[in-house]
Design a protein around this motif. Structure first.
Motif, short mmCIF file in Angstrom:
data_model
loop_
_atom_site.label_atom_id
_atom_site.label_comp_id
_atom_site.label_asym_id
_atom_site.label_seq_id
_atom_site.Cartn_x
_atom_site.Cartn_y
_atom_site.Cartn_z
N GLU A 268 -7.09 -3.40 5.42
CA GLU A 268 -6.34 -2.78 6.53
C GLU A 268 -5.28 -1.82 5.99
OE1 GLU A 268 -6.51 -6.03 5.98
OE2 GLU A 268 -6.96 -7.14 7.81
N LEU A 269 -4.82 -2.06 4.78
CA LEU A 269 -3.76 -1.22 4.21
C LEU A 269 -4.21 0.22 4.08
CD1 LEU A 269 -2.37 -3.42 1.26
CD2 LEU A 269 -1.54 -3.29 3.62
N VAL A 270 -3.30 1.15 4.40
CA VAL A 270 -3.58 2.57 4.24
C VAL A 270 -2.50 3.19 3.37
CG1 VAL A 270 -3.88 4.80 5.41
CG2 VAL A 270 -4.69 2.70 6.51
N ILE A 271 -2.91 3.91 2.36
CA ILE A 271 -1.94 4.51 1.43
C ILE A 271 -1.81 6.00 1.70
CG2 ILE A 271 -1.41 4.95 -1.00
CD1 ILE A 271 -2.76 2.29 -1.65
N ILE A 272 -0.56 6.44 1.87
CA ILE A 272 -0.27 7.87 2.06
C ILE A 272 0.61 8.31 0.91
CG2 ILE A 272 0.92 9.57 3.52
CD1 ILE A 272 0.50 7.64 5.89
N ILE A 273 0.27 9.41 0.27
CA ILE A 273 1.15 9.92 -0.77
C ILE A 273 1.77 11.21 -0.28
CG2 ILE A 273 1.30 10.77 -3.14
CD1 ILE A 273 -0.95 8.78 -3.80
N ALA A 274 3.10 11.21 -0.17
CA ALA A 274 3.81 12.42 0.24
C ALA A 274 4.21 13.14 -1.04
CB ALA A 274 5.03 12.05 1.07
N VAL A 275 3.58 14.26 -1.30
CA VAL A 275 3.85 15.00 -2.54
C VAL A 275 5.12 15.82 -2.34
CG1 VAL A 275 2.94 16.60 -4.26
CG2 VAL A 275 1.39 15.05 -3.08
N ARG B 111 -3.90 1.13 10.07
CA ARG B 111 -4.18 2.51 10.43
C ARG B 111 -3.20 3.06 11.47
NH1 ARG B 111 -9.34 5.38 10.20
NH2 ARG B 111 -9.55 3.88 8.53
N LYS B 112 -2.83 2.20 12.43
CA LYS B 112 -1.91 2.64 13.47
C LYS B 112 -0.54 2.97 12.85
CE LYS B 112 0.08 1.12 17.79
NZ LYS B 112 0.83 -0.13 18.06
N ALA B 113 -0.05 2.08 12.00
CA ALA B 113 1.24 2.31 11.34
C ALA B 113 1.17 3.58 10.47
CB ALA B 113 1.63 1.11 10.49
#
Ligand code: PMV
Length: 354
Positions: A197-204, A320-322
């Motif tokens: 369920e975890l989603v990883i976003i990388i803000a460069v 995904r919602k978060a």
């Protein structure tokens, strides 16, 4: 004949530590002063692709990184090449008329072509994916018969964090006790399906190369920081136990609290180094505030943040919602193309934009 060439291509994702490795007890073998835990990213996003080739017509070992030739003289490359060659085995392809015996590998030269699909040395753990991929592909080429745990101890000698990229999912690097580093290896804690369920976003925040390499940063911290001993001996051992439990139970609030605290403590020991090391910048700090405020408003953590040796934010959303809401918040607070802005977003799972 000298006409043949043998090639292997491998792809290895990078990994992001949620309990950080910072500080070596042996610089040559790369032995850590504490255990660490990481999550290996999806290979579709931040990864290294490496092709290794061997041919009797090659005159010397050579390597190209992102299409530019680089030197293999450094101890890290030499240690990896030596350790893999020492474990090489016979190889035979009757159809092609190739026969390489164990000892031939000592005299055969390799060409290595490596490519990162993300900025190199910008604190996005490029060396982790790079050395893991190098060791793995060389091992396949030279018919090395060792498991990924044993290979991780070789990758570790290229870059500490690289040992954790030999496995997917959640991985622990056990610091080990032996002087020769034989027990300083990566062990898988849970595979990539365990907590999907975890989603990883990388803000460069910036794709520029960092100013202080992790190697010199760690060295300075170990010598000058008054806090690092406390962190390595008192704080991290407890967090490792709690983090393993949080991962097993998919306990996001505990996972998030430990991840954020450990990132903050790592940057605190950097600041406690003389001269102080600043890896995060104002934008990084604003991302932290934004996440902290949101988590507090929700009453339970929605997103965890962690920063390595650079200003880029790695955000781990509980679902995904978060992740979608986080991305909307980032776009609102950090609109693209303004001064203090984020360069780009690398999204762990692209479908969240749909
Ligand atoms: O393995 P190195 O030398 O790239 O060091 C990595 C250090 C951190 O990324 C800051 C933390 C970690 O555990 O990956």
């Amino acid at each position: 004949s000298k006409k043949w060439i043998l090639m292997v291509t491998a792809q290895t994702p990078t990994n992001i530590a949620v309990i950080k490795y910072w500080g070596k007890r042996d610089e040559n073998l790369i032995l850590a002063i504490n255990d660490s835990i990481s999550v290996t990213l999806d290979p579709a996003h931040l990864c290294t692709t490496t092709t290794v080739a061997v041919s009797p017509s090659f005159q010397q070992d050579r390597m190209w990184l992102n299409k530019k030739e680089i030197s293999l003289d450094g101890a890290r490359y030499q240690n990896c090449l030596r350790e893999i060659r020492a474990r090489a085995n016979d190889y035979e392809d009757e159809k092609k008329g190739i026969k390489i015996s164990k000892n031939d590998w000592q005299n055969l030269h390799v060409h290595i072509d490596s490519y990162n699909n993300f900025p190199t040395a910008a604190g996005l753990a490029s060396s982790a994916a790079g050395f893991a991929c190098l060791v793995f592909s060389l091992a396949k080429l030279m018919n090395v018969q060792e498991d990924n745990g044993r290979l991780s101890a070789i990758a570790r000698q290229g870059s500490g964090s690289a040992c954790r990229s030999l496995f997917g999912g959640f991985v622990k690097w056990v610091m080990g006790k032996e002087e020769d580093g034989s027990d300083s290896i990566a062990v898988p804690l849970a595979d990539e399906k365990h907590w999907d369920e975890l989603v990883i976003i990388i803000a460069v925040v910036s794709s520029r190369q960092k100013e202080t390499s992790s190697t010199s940063g760690m060295r300075e911290t170990v010598v000058t920081s008054a806090l690092i001993d406390h962190r390595a001996k008192e704080v991290v051992p407890k967090r490792i136990v709690q983090m393993e439990e949080a991962i097993q139970n998919r306990d996001f609030p505990t996972f998030a609290q430990l991840t954020c605290s450990d990132s903050n403590q790592f940057h605190a020991v950097c600041m406690d180094t003389s001269p102080p090391i600043f890896y995060m910048n104002d934008t990084s700090h604003r991302v932290i505030s934004c996440v902290e405020k949101w988590n507090r408003a929700e009453g339970t953590p929605q997103v965890a943040y962690t920063f390595d040796a650079g200003p880029n934010a790695v955000l781990i959303a509980r679902n995904r919602k978060a992740a979608t809401l986080m991305l909307q918040r980032l776009l609102f607070h950090f609109p693209p193309n303004s001064d203090t802005d984020l360069d780009s977003y690398v999204i762990g799972d692209k479908s969240i934009l749909k």
